[in-house]
Scaffold this motif. Sequence first.
Motif, mmCIF file in Angstrom:
data_model
loop_
_atom_site.group_PDB
_atom_site.id
_atom_site.type_symbol
_atom_site.label_atom_id
_atom_site.label_comp_id
_atom_site.label_asym_id
_atom_site.label_seq_id
_atom_site.Cartn_x
_atom_site.Cartn_y
_atom_site.Cartn_z
ATOM 1 N N GLN A 36 0.570 -1.123 -0.177
ATOM 2 C CA GLN A 36 -0.401 0.051 0.356
ATOM 3 C C GLN A 36 0.644 1.077 0.155
ATOM 4 O OE1 GLN A 36 -3.569 0.082 -0.541
ATOM 5 N NE2 GLN A 36 -2.951 2.545 -0.682
ATOM 6 N N ILE A 87 1.764 1.996 -3.224
ATOM 7 C CA ILE A 87 0.581 2.301 -4.548
ATOM 8 C C ILE A 87 0.871 4.091 -4.060
ATOM 9 C CG2 ILE A 87 -1.731 2.725 -4.468
ATOM 10 C CD1 ILE A 87 -1.446 -0.959 -3.166
ATOM 11 N N ARG A 131 -0.794 -6.527 -7.431
ATOM 12 C CA ARG A 131 -1.104 -5.281 -7.266
ATOM 13 C C ARG A 131 -0.241 -3.956 -7.514
ATOM 14 N NH1 ARG A 131 -2.321 -4.013 -0.647
ATOM 15 N NH2 ARG A 131 -3.379 -2.475 -1.663
ATOM 16 N N ARG A 142 -1.383 -3.210 -10.535
ATOM 17 C CA ARG A 142 -2.665 -2.703 -11.609
ATOM 18 C C ARG A 142 -3.373 -1.825 -10.552
ATOM 19 N NH1 ARG A 142 -5.864 -7.299 -14.820
ATOM 20 N NH2 ARG A 142 -4.396 -8.505 -15.798
ATOM 21 N N GLU A 143 -3.213 -1.623 -9.186
ATOM 22 C CA GLU A 143 -2.883 -0.786 -8.848
ATOM 23 C C GLU A 143 -2.276 0.555 -8.733
ATOM 24 O OE1 GLU A 143 -4.954 -1.309 -4.573
ATOM 25 O OE2 GLU A 143 -4.759 -4.103 -5.540
ATOM 26 N N LYS A 162 -0.525 3.945 -10.135
ATOM 27 C CA LYS A 162 -1.212 4.476 -11.338
ATOM 28 C C LYS A 162 -0.561 6.284 -11.645
ATOM 29 C CE LYS A 162 -5.020 2.347 -10.675
ATOM 30 N NZ LYS A 162 -5.806 1.160 -12.284
#
Length: 479
Positions: free
Chosen positions: A220, A223, A243, A245-246, A248
């Motif tokens: 996280q 991210i 993860r 694809r998270e 951005k």
Amino acid sequence: MKSNITIQRFPQPVAGGHGGTLSLDSIREVYFIGIGGIGMSAVARYFHARGVTVSGYDRTSTVLTQALEAEGIPVHYTEEVMSVPSSPDLVVYTPAIPTGNKELAYCREQGMMVVKRSDVLQIISAGSFNICIAGTHGKTTITTMIAHLLRDTGYGCNAFLGGIAANYGTNFWSDPRNVCVIEADEYDRSFLKLSPDIAVITAMDADHLDIYGSGDAVEQAFIDFAGCIKPGGLLVKQHGLHRGRELKADRLLAYSLQNDQADAYAANIRMDQGSYDFDVVLTDKRIESVRLNMGGMHNVENMVAAIAVADSLGIDADLIRKAVASFKGVRRRFEYQVKNDKLVYIDDYAHHPEELRPLINGARALFPGRRCTVIFQPHLFTRTRDFVEGFAEVLDLADQVILLPIYPARELPLEGVTSEIIAEKMQHAKVSIIEKDKIMSWLQDTYKPSMNGEFGELLITAGAGDIDTLVKPFREALA
């Protein structure tokens, strides 16, 4: 080379923990608590290069602190308030310093402006075009690769590295061009204070669980780091991240070693005497006959990421190719210490199972048939406890393993957590535990007499503690 980057300076205010602000241009004296850390020393060199009076404390004298002293930066090694300057404009500390440090407490009691290294990096880079490299593995190497490509091609950058660039013998340099290449450290969530124009994310494996608590929290944080990228910015991420694809950004580019589903990858890889020749396939071009004079297949992948960043800045492919060929690597990152027919000795900073794995596999692939001996110093009691099974599994890839006692760094001992718990879970490799002050005797009395003259030996030292102090005496004894 095409570029739309505006060149600016850095007259940004520093926010203090006790109120008030201070312009970087008004700073005349800075004191560092933990100046010998690789990231701290880069910031210390930044201020020293600006003509600021710089001094600092660290627990022990090292090659790095000795280099700082040779450059004119005084360093002391006894924790005492009498050594703190009377009125520095800024006190910078590393989170690795224990909370009970006398000097840190004194500076706060005196109302001095006390900030973390990450706060200073945030302010230094507030007005610049930033290329920030993050990841639980590979970030130091890729940061140094990118900084070298920009410097060697004439593009120019200011570099804040987490390792010593072998080409230049330093972890910091400045340039008139207002571009910063910064190693973005996930420890203590420091990297969330940065504002990248280009960000690289190499890996999001569980680490620093004493800070994060879980692997999900580590992911996280990365991210969230991607969310710090400026509007219109570019994210270069390793293809296939969990993860992933998270992650951005307005512009995305995935890189890989050889997966042709990625936007950038290597093709036609050939090994040659510890070096690699390969082509780099990008979305709109192919850069052929790239030569990397650095061991480890994972470093081919690292260079693919660095080349993708350089290409995104419009740097000419021929200049990139020449810069890669001249790259000498990073100190303690798959660094050859001895390399001959009888012995290859490699030293590396690897201190996590997923760093040891490509190190050992890469070395064995480059030098097949040799007996592989790994001398490993575990780093931190919590990391040893949290990843004991991973360490045991990956060290079993060697033929024989010597474990040194755990290097504590900032931690106090944990009951039942010693190097023995790794040895107990190993199944294949011959493993011994030797005190650091006895290792030279083992080298002379046991290892050297048993060296295989027909097939040759492969020796690896690895760890993030003070195992680096063994490298020079090892090299001299083995050369």
